[in-house]
Design a protein around this motif. Sequence first.
Motif, PDB file in Angstrom:
ATOM      1  N   MET A   1      42.388  44.567  39.922  1.00 36.36           N
ATOM      2  CA  MET A   1      43.397  43.707  39.886  1.00 36.36           C
ATOM      3  C   MET A   1      44.171  43.592  41.104  1.00 36.36           C
ATOM      4  O   MET A   1      44.998  42.415  41.516  1.00 36.36           O
ATOM      5  N   GLU A   2      44.007  44.596  41.889  1.00 36.81           N
ATOM      6  CA  GLU A   2      44.934  44.670  43.150  1.00 36.81           C
ATOM      7  C   GLU A   2      44.567  43.511  44.218  1.00 36.81           C
ATOM      8  O   GLU A   2      45.265  43.145  45.022  1.00 36.81           O
ATOM      9  N   TYR A   3      43.627  43.153  44.034  1.00 41.95           N
ATOM     10  CA  TYR A   3      42.827  41.864  45.094  1.00 41.95           C
ATOM     11  C   TYR A   3      43.096  40.612  44.370  1.00 41.95           C
ATOM     12  O   TYR A   3      42.907  39.340  45.037  1.00 41.95           O
ATOM     13  N   LEU A   4      43.469  40.279  43.170  1.00 42.77           N
ATOM     14  CA  LEU A   4      43.955  39.101  42.341  1.00 42.77           C
ATOM     15  C   LEU A   4      45.263  38.684  42.953  1.00 42.77           C
ATOM     16  O   LEU A   4      46.175  39.326  43.188  1.00 42.77           O
ATOM     17  N   VAL A   5      45.296  37.180  43.267  1.00 42.57           N
ATOM     18  CA  VAL A   5      46.727  36.548  43.571  1.00 42.57           C
ATOM     19  C   VAL A   5      47.420  36.633  42.101  1.00 42.57           C
ATOM     20  O   VAL A   5      46.771  36.002  41.084  1.00 42.57           O
ATOM     21  N   LYS A   6      48.575  37.250  42.192  1.00 38.15           N
ATOM     22  CA  LYS A   6      49.389  36.958  40.709  1.00 38.15           C
ATOM     23  C   LYS A   6      50.370  35.410  40.803  1.00 38.15           C
ATOM     24  O   LYS A   6      50.778  35.398  41.480  1.00 38.15           O
ATOM     25  N   PHE A   7      49.956  34.978  39.652  1.00 35.14           N
ATOM     26  CA  PHE A   7      50.806  33.644  39.370  1.00 35.14           C
ATOM     27  C   PHE A   7      51.750  33.947  38.344  1.00 35.14           C
ATOM     28  O   PHE A   7      52.607  33.289  38.033  1.00 35.14           O
ATOM     29  N   THR A   8      51.053  34.647  37.019  1.00 31.73           N
ATOM     30  CA  THR A   8      51.774  34.745  36.110  1.00 31.73           C
ATOM     31  C   THR A   8      51.843  36.283  35.644  1.00 31.73           C
ATOM     32  O   THR A   8      51.097  36.983  36.301  1.00 31.73           O
ATOM     33  N   ASP A   9      52.474  36.773  34.568  1.00 29.35           N
ATOM     34  CA  ASP A   9      52.184  38.218  33.881  1.00 29.35           C
ATOM     35  C   ASP A   9      50.945  38.348  33.063  1.00 29.35           C
ATOM     36  O   ASP A   9      50.699  39.627  32.901  1.00 29.35           O
ATOM     37  N   SER A  10      50.219  37.271  32.937  1.00 23.91           N
ATOM     38  CA  SER A  10      48.813  37.457  32.346  1.00 23.91           C
ATOM     39  C   SER A  10      47.700  37.599  33.205  1.00 23.91           C
ATOM     40  O   SER A  10      47.489  36.862  33.983  1.00 23.91           O
ATOM     41  N   LYS A  11      46.974  38.818  33.058  1.00 25.06           N
ATOM     42  CA  LYS A  11      45.796  38.991  33.774  1.00 25.06           C
ATOM     43  C   LYS A  11      44.614  38.095  33.694  1.00 25.06           C
ATOM     44  O   LYS A  11      44.227  37.801  34.490  1.00 25.06           O
ATOM     45  N   ILE A  12      44.485  37.539  32.176  1.00 23.74           N
ATOM     46  CA  ILE A  12      43.526  36.398  32.035  1.00 23.74           C
ATOM     47  C   ILE A  12      43.843  35.223  32.728  1.00 23.74           C
ATOM     48  O   ILE A  12      43.114  34.712  33.413  1.00 23.74           O
ATOM     49  N   GLU A  13      45.093  34.850  32.621  1.00 25.92           N
ATOM     50  CA  GLU A  13      45.657  33.727  33.313  1.00 25.92           C
ATOM     51  C   GLU A  13      45.259  33.823  35.014  1.00 25.92           C
ATOM     52  O   GLU A  13      44.992  32.881  35.624  1.00 25.92           O
ATOM     53  N   ASN A  14      45.824  35.037  35.495  1.00 29.10           N
ATOM     54  CA  ASN A  14      45.452  35.246  37.114  1.00 29.10           C
ATOM     55  C   ASN A  14      44.060  34.954  37.376  1.00 29.10           C
ATOM     56  O   ASN A  14      43.527  34.417  38.407  1.00 29.10           O
ATOM     57  N   ILE A  15      43.368  35.677  36.365  1.00 21.09           N
ATOM     58  CA  ILE A  15      41.699  35.733  36.770  1.00 21.09           C
ATOM     59  C   ILE A  15      41.202  34.256  36.909  1.00 21.09           C
ATOM     60  O   ILE A  15      40.495  33.600  37.725  1.00 21.09           O
ATOM     61  N   ILE A  16      41.924  33.443  35.797  1.00 23.53           N
ATOM     62  CA  ILE A  16      41.436  32.080  35.562  1.00 23.53           C
ATOM     63  C   ILE A  16      41.907  31.389  37.030  1.00 23.53           C
ATOM     64  O   ILE A  16      40.985  30.343  37.598  1.00 23.53           O
ATOM     65  N   LEU A  17      42.941  31.247  37.204  1.00 29.55           N
ATOM     66  CA  LEU A  17      43.547  30.658  38.656  1.00 29.55           C
ATOM     67  C   LEU A  17      43.024  31.049  39.952  1.00 29.55           C
ATOM     68  O   LEU A  17      42.608  30.281  40.849  1.00 29.55           O
TER      69      LEU A  17
END
Length: 400
Positions: A1-17
């Motif tokens: 997850m450290e390479y994902l950009v964070k938009f919300t507190d949800s991992k699934i939502e961040n993955i989708i975005l």
Amino acid sequence: MEYLVKFTDSKIENIILNICILLFGINFLYKCNYIVMGTFVLLLLFKRFKISFGNLVTLITLLLFSISWFIFSDGHEIAGVCLPLCYLIGCNIDEKDENGVIKFILLVTTSLAIYTTLFFINNAITNGITNYDITNQINIWNGQPLWPTNLMLYSSLFYGCFGYIVFGKVNKYVRLFYLIIFVVNAYYAMMLSRRAALLMIALSFSIAFAFKFFFDKEINRKKLIKTSMMICIIGLICFMLLFATYKLNLFGFKEIVKQTDLYIRFIGSGRISSFFSDMGRSYYRKEFMQYFFDYPWGGSNIREIVGNYSHDLWLDVYDVAGIISMILIIVSSILLIVKAISVLKNKTISVDYKMLVISLFICVLAQCCLEPIMEACRAYMFGVCMIHGSLEVIQKGKNV
């Protein structure tokens, strides 16, 4: 997850975005406009409609431009509406630190560059690894040819990050991934004789080095110079290897080059010095200015008279959609410059982040003076607006 950009507190939502932005970058199914709109709708839903609007002056300017582009452009294109949406997407990263914004910038620029890489792979599969016919670079999604100028604009923002990748504090895996795509795309650009791509690389490297050398008080300048020299030597060695491979016709490389636009335009014609010319761009700009006041409401009339684009973002917007659209795109460009300057002036922001901002956006301004971007590759402008929005996140996090 450290390479994902964070938009919300949800991992699934961040993955989708994050996947949505990747799909936008690779222009999935040749529908990047709709992907942008879908991404924005998902962002609204995931954030329960509680989003940041960034700088209202910038947002309103982009909204007015999208309206004017729709009204005055030939064909009433709706693509302009994506500019304010992209700006809002960038404004709503849920990380108020530099690392989060840098991840977002690299996600956007690399996703766009992967589209160019996919063209390279598709060309190798369809036409063979030796074929670089500029009229036969097939779009991976619809099977239609795409002009190399349009194609290389997708990776132009990516090249603007080159100086940061070389001199910044970058994760080794991120750097390796970047350099793999960089080598493929740079080679592809050279074979298609896309000089602007090579200019962005040199510009980004030079600006990043100069900024780091003069403004980073903690840097070991001798080490910086050694690193720069090493990069230049590696580049020179690569060039000499390519030249030797060409001269000796190893692996049939000379025959490959002879079929490319690079050979036809510069090597075979004996006009290697013309590689550094503007290829008539200044002439077309002068011709455009002769008819400037004749068509204030657009309609692409000047282009039909002159026989080419002006290869200038602002003049080409004027030709397509008139004086109002041109004024609005100029204002949005000024607002982007002002935002970048505010970042550079802030003493709480790291030198590395400033180095990325200045090298990237000077490359953006240079590119805008070279190509008709809103006509050739709107995804490039979408990416610029996303990154512009991300600078607003730094403003909140650092109280710029």
